[in-house]
Design a protein around this motif. Structure first.
Motif, PDB file in Angstrom:
ATOM      1  N   LYS A  93      14.290  30.946 -54.423  1.00  0.00           N
ATOM      2  CA  LYS A  93      14.568  31.549 -55.776  1.00  0.00           C
ATOM      3  C   LYS A  93      15.495  32.965 -55.801  1.00  0.00           C
ATOM      4  CE  LYS A  93      10.258  34.049 -55.505  1.00  0.00           C
ATOM      5  NZ  LYS A  93      10.224  34.018 -53.847  1.00  0.00           N
ATOM      6  N   SER A 114      12.479  41.836 -56.948  1.00  0.00           N
ATOM      7  CA  SER A 114      11.307  42.791 -57.090  1.00  0.00           C
ATOM      8  C   SER A 114      10.639  42.775 -55.993  1.00  0.00           C
ATOM      9  CB  SER A 114      10.241  42.107 -58.364  1.00  0.00           C
ATOM     10  OG  SER A 114       9.780  40.985 -57.726  1.00  0.00           O
ATOM     11  N   ALA A 151      12.045  42.997 -52.970  1.00  0.00           N
ATOM     12  CA  ALA A 151      12.889  44.017 -52.276  1.00  0.00           C
ATOM     13  C   ALA A 151      11.834  45.542 -52.437  1.00  0.00           C
ATOM     14  CB  ALA A 151      14.176  44.008 -52.627  1.00  0.00           C
ATOM     15  N   TYR A 172       8.621  45.809 -53.156  1.00  0.00           N
ATOM     16  CA  TYR A 172       7.533  45.757 -52.378  1.00  0.00           C
ATOM     17  C   TYR A 172       7.961  46.082 -50.956  1.00  0.00           C
ATOM     18  CZ  TYR A 172       4.781  44.546 -56.340  1.00  0.00           C
ATOM     19  OH  TYR A 172       4.364  44.553 -57.639  1.00  0.00           O
ATOM     20  N   ARG A 173       9.045  45.635 -50.465  1.00  0.00           N
ATOM     21  CA  ARG A 173       9.642  45.958 -48.968  1.00  0.00           C
ATOM     22  C   ARG A 173       9.817  47.266 -48.692  1.00  0.00           C
ATOM     23  NH1 ARG A 173      11.368  41.130 -46.296  1.00  0.00           N
ATOM     24  NH2 ARG A 173      10.757  39.316 -47.352  1.00  0.00           N
ATOM     25  N   ARG A 211      14.277  43.902 -44.304  1.00  0.00           N
ATOM     26  CA  ARG A 211      14.021  42.460 -43.979  1.00  0.00           C
ATOM     27  C   ARG A 211      13.499  42.431 -42.569  1.00  0.00           C
ATOM     28  NH1 ARG A 211      14.353  40.100 -48.611  1.00  0.00           N
ATOM     29  NH2 ARG A 211      15.566  41.689 -49.964  1.00  0.00           N
ATOM     30  N   ILE A 231       3.326  44.109 -45.246  1.00  0.00           N
ATOM     31  CA  ILE A 231       3.518  44.248 -46.914  1.00  0.00           C
ATOM     32  C   ILE A 231       2.295  43.896 -47.373  1.00  0.00           C
ATOM     33  CG2 ILE A 231       4.357  41.901 -47.313  1.00  0.00           C
ATOM     34  CD1 ILE A 231       6.762  43.167 -48.761  1.00  0.00           C
ATOM     35  N   ARG A 253       1.138  48.077 -57.537  1.00  0.00           N
ATOM     36  CA  ARG A 253       1.963  46.993 -58.359  1.00  0.00           C
ATOM     37  C   ARG A 253       2.050  47.534 -59.846  1.00  0.00           C
ATOM     38  NH1 ARG A 253       1.737  42.362 -55.890  1.00  0.00           N
ATOM     39  NH2 ARG A 253       2.907  41.324 -57.478  1.00  0.00           N
ATOM     40  N   GLY A 268      10.274  36.978 -58.289  1.00  0.00           N
ATOM     41  CA  GLY A 268       9.095  37.524 -57.588  1.00  0.00           C
ATOM     42  C   GLY A 268       8.143  36.747 -57.691  1.00  0.00           C
ATOM     43  N   ARG A 269       6.856  37.123 -57.786  1.00  0.00           N
ATOM     44  CA  ARG A 269       5.761  36.247 -57.828  1.00  0.00           C
ATOM     45  C   ARG A 269       5.152  36.275 -58.968  1.00  0.00           C
ATOM     46  NH1 ARG A 269       8.102  36.475 -53.661  1.00  0.00           N
ATOM     47  NH2 ARG A 269       7.397  35.999 -51.530  1.00  0.00           N
ATOM     48  N   ASP A 270       5.197  37.170 -60.063  1.00  0.00           N
ATOM     49  CA  ASP A 270       4.263  37.549 -61.235  1.00  0.00           C
ATOM     50  C   ASP A 270       5.215  37.732 -62.178  1.00  0.00           C
ATOM     51  OD1 ASP A 270       4.905  39.947 -60.022  1.00  0.00           O
ATOM     52  OD2 ASP A 270       2.973  41.151 -60.611  1.00  0.00           O
ATOM     53  N   ILE A 271       6.408  37.724 -62.197  1.00  0.00           N
ATOM     54  CA  ILE A 271       7.367  38.200 -63.090  1.00  0.00           C
ATOM     55  C   ILE A 271       7.074  37.470 -64.520  1.00  0.00           C
ATOM     56  CG2 ILE A 271       9.694  38.523 -63.992  1.00  0.00           C
ATOM     57  CD1 ILE A 271       8.894  39.857 -61.269  1.00  0.00           C
ATOM     58  N   ARG A 323       1.346  33.137 -45.510  1.00  0.00           N
ATOM     59  CA  ARG A 323       1.982  33.905 -46.608  1.00  0.00           C
ATOM     60  C   ARG A 323       1.767  33.416 -47.995  1.00  0.00           C
ATOM     61  NH1 ARG A 323       8.203  35.930 -46.181  1.00  0.00           N
ATOM     62  NH2 ARG A 323       7.907  37.393 -47.864  1.00  0.00           N
ATOM     63  N   ASP A 334      -0.270  35.325 -51.096  1.00  0.00           N
ATOM     64  CA  ASP A 334       0.343  35.608 -52.494  1.00  0.00           C
ATOM     65  C   ASP A 334      -0.307  35.056 -53.446  1.00  0.00           C
ATOM     66  OD1 ASP A 334       2.590  37.155 -51.365  1.00  0.00           O
ATOM     67  OD2 ASP A 334       4.161  35.332 -51.484  1.00  0.00           O
ATOM     68  N   ARG A 348      -4.208  36.791 -54.157  1.00  0.00           N
ATOM     69  CA  ARG A 348      -4.335  38.413 -54.263  1.00  0.00           C
ATOM     70  C   ARG A 348      -5.112  38.543 -55.820  1.00  0.00           C
ATOM     71  NH1 ARG A 348       1.222  38.766 -54.400  1.00  0.00           N
ATOM     72  NH2 ARG A 348       1.212  39.252 -52.302  1.00  0.00           N
TER      73      ARG A 348
HETATM   74  O1   DC Z   1      10.338  37.839 -52.441  1.00  0.00           O
HETATM   75  P1   DC Z   1      10.139  38.552 -50.891  1.00  0.00           P
HETATM   76  O2   DC Z   1       9.827  37.323 -49.884  1.00  0.00           O
HETATM   77  O3   DC Z   1      11.123  39.487 -50.462  1.00  0.00           O
HETATM   78  O4   DC Z   1       8.839  39.439 -51.298  1.00  0.00           O
HETATM   79  C1   DC Z   1       8.416  40.244 -50.406  1.00  0.00           C
HETATM   80  C2   DC Z   1       6.709  40.465 -50.491  1.00  0.00           C
HETATM   81  O5   DC Z   1       6.427  41.033 -51.713  1.00  0.00           O
HETATM   82  C3   DC Z   1       5.856  39.138 -50.610  1.00  0.00           C
HETATM   83  O6   DC Z   1       5.057  39.010 -49.595  1.00  0.00           O
HETATM   84  C4   DC Z   1       5.169  39.111 -51.830  1.00  0.00           C
HETATM   85  C5   DC Z   1       5.301  40.462 -52.511  1.00  0.00           C
HETATM   86  N1   DC Z   1       5.933  40.317 -53.847  1.00  0.00           N
HETATM   87  C6   DC Z   1       4.896  40.513 -54.942  1.00  0.00           C
HETATM   88  O7   DC Z   1       3.563  40.826 -54.457  1.00  0.00           O
HETATM   89  N2   DC Z   1       5.140  40.419 -56.127  1.00  0.00           N
HETATM   90  C7   DC Z   1       6.437  40.166 -56.393  1.00  0.00           C
HETATM   91  N3   DC Z   1       6.801  40.340 -57.900  1.00  0.00           N
HETATM   92  C8   DC Z   1       7.417  39.988 -55.578  1.00  0.00           C
HETATM   93  C9   DC Z   1       7.164  40.249 -54.244  1.00  0.00           C
END
Ligand code: DC
Length: 227
Positions: free
Chosen positions: A17, A35, A37, A39-40, A92, A100, A110, A130-133, A181, A185, A188
């Motif tokens: 993605k 997004s 990045a 959290y990282r 990275r 993380i 968050r 991201g995951r929750d955009i 992972r 994800d 949560r």
């Molecule tokens: O997309 P990524 O692999 O770089 O994301 C790194 C971590 O951040 C991944 O373990 C999940 C988390 N993350 C999240 O919880 N919510 C997001 N919108 C984006 C990433």
């Protein structure tokens, strides 16, 4: 008022993605925001602050001792800065990935990240991944995409990435990490990885990068107003 639109791209780690979102942003001449990045970078911040390991984090610190920014350049590269320092490579690392979930599972963090992301996306068209955009950050996004690929395909892609860096890794270890992972994800309590009801599902397992790009650019053009 300027006609702007938001594209929300969600999906599991390694689905492709981010690279596809960057390419689509370049093609459409709009901004890309990574997004994950953020959290990282926050994880790196707490790792450095604690001397390398932490169990819990004090999210109230974020406002004061912490500044974070991101730049998406003409050539399609994203840079992430932590207190003005370029941490694009440092975020990275394996250590960041291992720690993380302590950050991404924290509700206050968050909320902090979500308001930062919304601020960055004000008044211009963006593609954010991201995951929750599509579910939390921009539930009203003009276009929502859920990019997926099987765990086997994602593991194979990761092994090839490592190989291109001269590293040999075991495909089964990588696949197991991917499954762990995904599970973190998806389970949560808030901001979990989930396809929004109105997202378009794209399985990239058997498509080339170009095919995915053409497909999603077309979906965006068909659905975004003002493009
Ligand atoms: O997309 P990524 O692999 O770089 O994301 C790194 C971590 O951040 C991944 O373990 C999940 C988390 N993350 C999240 O919880 N919510 C997001 N919108 C984006 C990433």
């Amino acid at each position: 008022m300027k006609n702007t639109f938001k594209v929300a791209v969600d999906g599991p780690a390694g689905s492709g993605k981010s690279s596809i979102s960057k390419l689509a942003a370049r093609r459409l001449g709009i901004k890309y925001i990574d997004s994950g990045a953020i959290y990282r970078a926050i994880t790196l911040y707490f790792l450095e602050k604690s001397g390398g390991s932490f169990d819990s984090c004090d999210a109230s610190l974020l406002g004061d001792s912490f500044s974070i920014s991101q730049k998406f350049t003409e050539d399609g590269t994203t840079y992430t800065y932590l207190n003005e320092r370029d941490v694009s490579n440092d975020i990275r690392s394996e250590t960041v990935v291992k720690n993380i979930s302590k950050i991404s599972d924290n509700r206050q963090i968050r909320e902090f990240v979500n308001s930062l992301l919304r601020r960055w996306a004000e008044e211009e068209s963006v593609i954010m991944d991201g995951r929750d955009i599509g579910t939390v950050v921009f539930p009203d996004a003009d276009v929502k995409l859920y990019i997926d690929a099987s765990a086997d395909v994602r593991a194979d892609r990761r092994v090839k990435e490592y190989a291109s860096m001269g590293k040999t890794v075991d495909v089964n270890d990588i696949k197991n990490q991917i499954i762990i992972r995904d599970d973190q994800d998806r389970s949560r309590g808030f901001g979990a990885l989930k396809q929004a009801d109105d997202a378009v599902y794209v399985d990239t397992s058997f498509l080339t990068k170009d095919e995915v790009l053409e497909k999603i650019v077309q979906i965006i053009k068909d659905n975004a107003k003002g493009i």
